[in-house]
Design an enzyme around this catalytic site. Structure first.
Site, PDB file in Angstrom:
ATOM      1  N   SER A  98      -7.906   3.881 -12.649  1.00 26.13           N
ATOM      2  CA  SER A  98      -9.054   4.259 -11.830  1.00 26.13           C
ATOM      3  C   SER A  98     -10.241   3.311 -12.015  1.00 26.13           C
ATOM      4  CB  SER A  98      -9.432   5.711 -12.132  1.00 26.13           C
ATOM      5  OG  SER A  98     -10.377   6.202 -11.232  1.00 26.13           O
ATOM      6  N   ASP A 239     -13.656   3.095  -6.072  1.00 29.78           N
ATOM      7  CA  ASP A 239     -13.236   2.723  -7.422  1.00 29.78           C
ATOM      8  C   ASP A 239     -11.868   2.048  -7.346  1.00 29.78           C
ATOM      9  OD1 ASP A 239     -11.816   5.017  -6.768  1.00 29.78           O
ATOM     10  OD2 ASP A 239     -11.901   5.869  -8.772  1.00 29.78           O
ATOM     11  N   ASP A 241      -8.733   2.754  -7.785  1.00 27.52           N
ATOM     12  CA  ASP A 241      -7.592   3.321  -7.057  1.00 27.52           C
ATOM     13  C   ASP A 241      -8.019   4.066  -5.797  1.00 27.52           C
ATOM     14  OD1 ASP A 241      -8.760   5.462  -8.405  1.00 27.52           O
ATOM     15  OD2 ASP A 241      -6.860   6.446  -8.822  1.00 27.52           O
ATOM     16  N   ASP A 243      -9.717   6.742  -5.116  1.00 30.69           N
ATOM     17  CA  ASP A 243      -9.726   8.188  -4.920  1.00 30.69           C
ATOM     18  C   ASP A 243     -11.143   8.738  -4.880  1.00 30.69           C
ATOM     19  OD1 ASP A 243     -10.310   7.944  -7.614  1.00 30.69           O
ATOM     20  OD2 ASP A 243      -8.827   9.415  -8.291  1.00 30.69           O
TER      21      ASP A 243
END
Length: 446
Positions: A98, A239, A241, A243
């Protein structure tokens, strides 16, 4: 008590336990064992240098445990959740840390329903991991070839996003998108290219080492500055990834998850989509956000930090909107998990239909002064077992009472204690934050 799984999967320095080769393979074996014979797993990753070997090792363990593996390649975390649900996979797995630095990596697991696993299931998988490690004392040679990337998966995900927010338009505005040199780099340009405006993409050249490096949602001031320099109407930043998403308004002011939820909550309320006129946030959300919601007749529930816990409370209370100040925003009528790209489209849609700018939509949000101090710790012992820390916390709570909040917790993904103080008085806020952080540092600091 869980040993490997934090609030968002397993996370560590790549190559070090529990992300060493032997343990990663054991995770694959354990997950396949938990899923059962004939299970299938779809796998994706972000852009970290360590992603390919971790994915290959995990896939080898999954196959050893009897599962088949499909490869989505570099793609966002919520895309894997979507693909798992759409195609009936037994689970979805993402290799990502992340917002963490490039040296870290992680393993996130979604059920076949597209939701993050409950804590109880993660504990069961941990037990299976221990069995797999005990059964295989040495790293063995396994078939570590990843399946060929299924390029259609990414296109399917883009279509899903556009269908989730139909009729969206940039109205010929200019927007700046910061992809954090992460997974959004592979999806965002394709997603935004046909929305009828000018899209300027930044930090979309990943090299395996630059993910989140002075860019992305960890540094929203970067896209905010770009909005001013480029004369754009809005900025959005993801960010590693993708999400979660944060924003910048037309004046170059950072817009966090609280403000995003405020704009979306009011819009959903006006359209009769805000079930129960309630929003679920976390202990970190600002009291000013809660006050702004109240002025619109909307109540707020607080869940523990972690989007999975927000979603659990949303499902319990029937809320149609929830999220975190950090940019995880959940729209359960459209997706099973926080999705930064979906959040970006939802915000753009509110702006489009309202005819207002993002800054105008949230102009009445007046936040209490808030500070968050991160203290690196060598271990996570119960804070209430540390007398000096307890004394500092009690002193802050006694002084602030109804004029502020004190939230002290350990990070679920890093070796950090987070000290959050919110108060009408900025002087009191900083004084108590430093005192509590100092006490933690004296007891547990590195």
């Amino acid at each position: 008590m869980r040993k490997l799984f934090g609030t968002d999967g397993i996370r560590a320095v790549a190559g070090e336990a529990p992300l060493d080769e032997r343990t990663v393979r054991a995770v694959g074996v354990a997950l396949a064992t938990k899923l059962g014979k004939g299970s299938s797993v779809v796998m994706g990753m972000d852009t970290r240098e360590s992603g390919p070997w971790i994915a290959a090792t995990l896939a080898a363990g999954l196959r050893e445990g009897g599962a088949t593996v499909a490869n989505a390649g570099v793609i966002t975390t919520p895309a894997v959740a979507f693909l798992a649900r759409k195609h009936g996979f037994s689970a979805g797995v993402v290799i990502s840390a992340s917002h963490n630095p490039w040296r870290d990596n992680g393993i996130k697991v979604f059920g076949g329903d597209g939701y993050k696993l409950p804590d109880a299931v993660e504990m069961e998988i941990e037990a299976e991991i221990e069995k797999a490690l005990a059964a295989d004392g040495e790293t063995q040679n396994h078939d570590d070839a990843l399946p060929e990337v299924n390029e259609s998966f990414r296109a399917e995900y883009v279509r899903f996003l556009l269908e989730a927010v139909p009729g969206i338009s940039l109205d010929n505005r200019k927007v700046v998108i910061d992809c954090a040199n992460g997974a959004a780099s592979a999806v965002a340009p394709q997603l935004f290219e046909h929305l009828g405006g000018t899209v300027e993409v930044t930090h979309a050249s990943p090299d395996g080492l630059n993910i989140n490096e002075q860019c992305g949602a960890l540094h929203p001031e970067i896209v905010a500055a770009e909005v001013k320099v480029r004369g754009a109407s809005m900025g959005m930043t993801f960010d590693g990834d993708a999400d979660r998403a944060l924003f910048a308004d037309e004046h170059g002011n950072v817009v966090n998850g609280d403000a995003v939820m405020l704009a979306c909550a009011r819009d959903m309320q006006a359209r009769g989509e805000l079930d129960g006129d309630v929003v679920v946030a976390t202990t970190m959300s600002n009291m000013g956000f809660e006050a702004a919601l109240k002025r619109s007749g909307i109540s707020m529930l607080r869940a523990p930090v972690g989007d999975k816990y927000v979603l659990e409370e949303m499902r319990r209370s029937g809320a149609a909107l929830g999220g975190e100040q950090s940019g995880h925003v959940l729209f359960p009528a459209r997706a099973t998990t926080g999705d930064g790209l979906l959040t970006a489209l939802m915000v753009l849609d509110v702006v489009h239909r309202s005819g207002k700018t993002l800054g105008e939509l949230i102009a009445d949000l007046k936040n209490y002064p808030q500070v968050i101090l991160n203290v690196k710790v060598r271990e996570k012992v119960p804070l209430d077992s540390l007398p000096d820390v307890v004394a500092m916390i009690r002193a802050a709570e006694d002084e602030l009472r109804d004029s502020g909040r004190v939230v002290i917790r350990y990070s679920g993904t890093e070796a950090l204690a987070r000290v959050m103080i919110e108060a009408e008085s900025e002087d009191a806020m900083r004084r108590h934050a430093e005192a509590i952080a100092g006490a933690i540092r004296a007891e547990l600091g590195i």
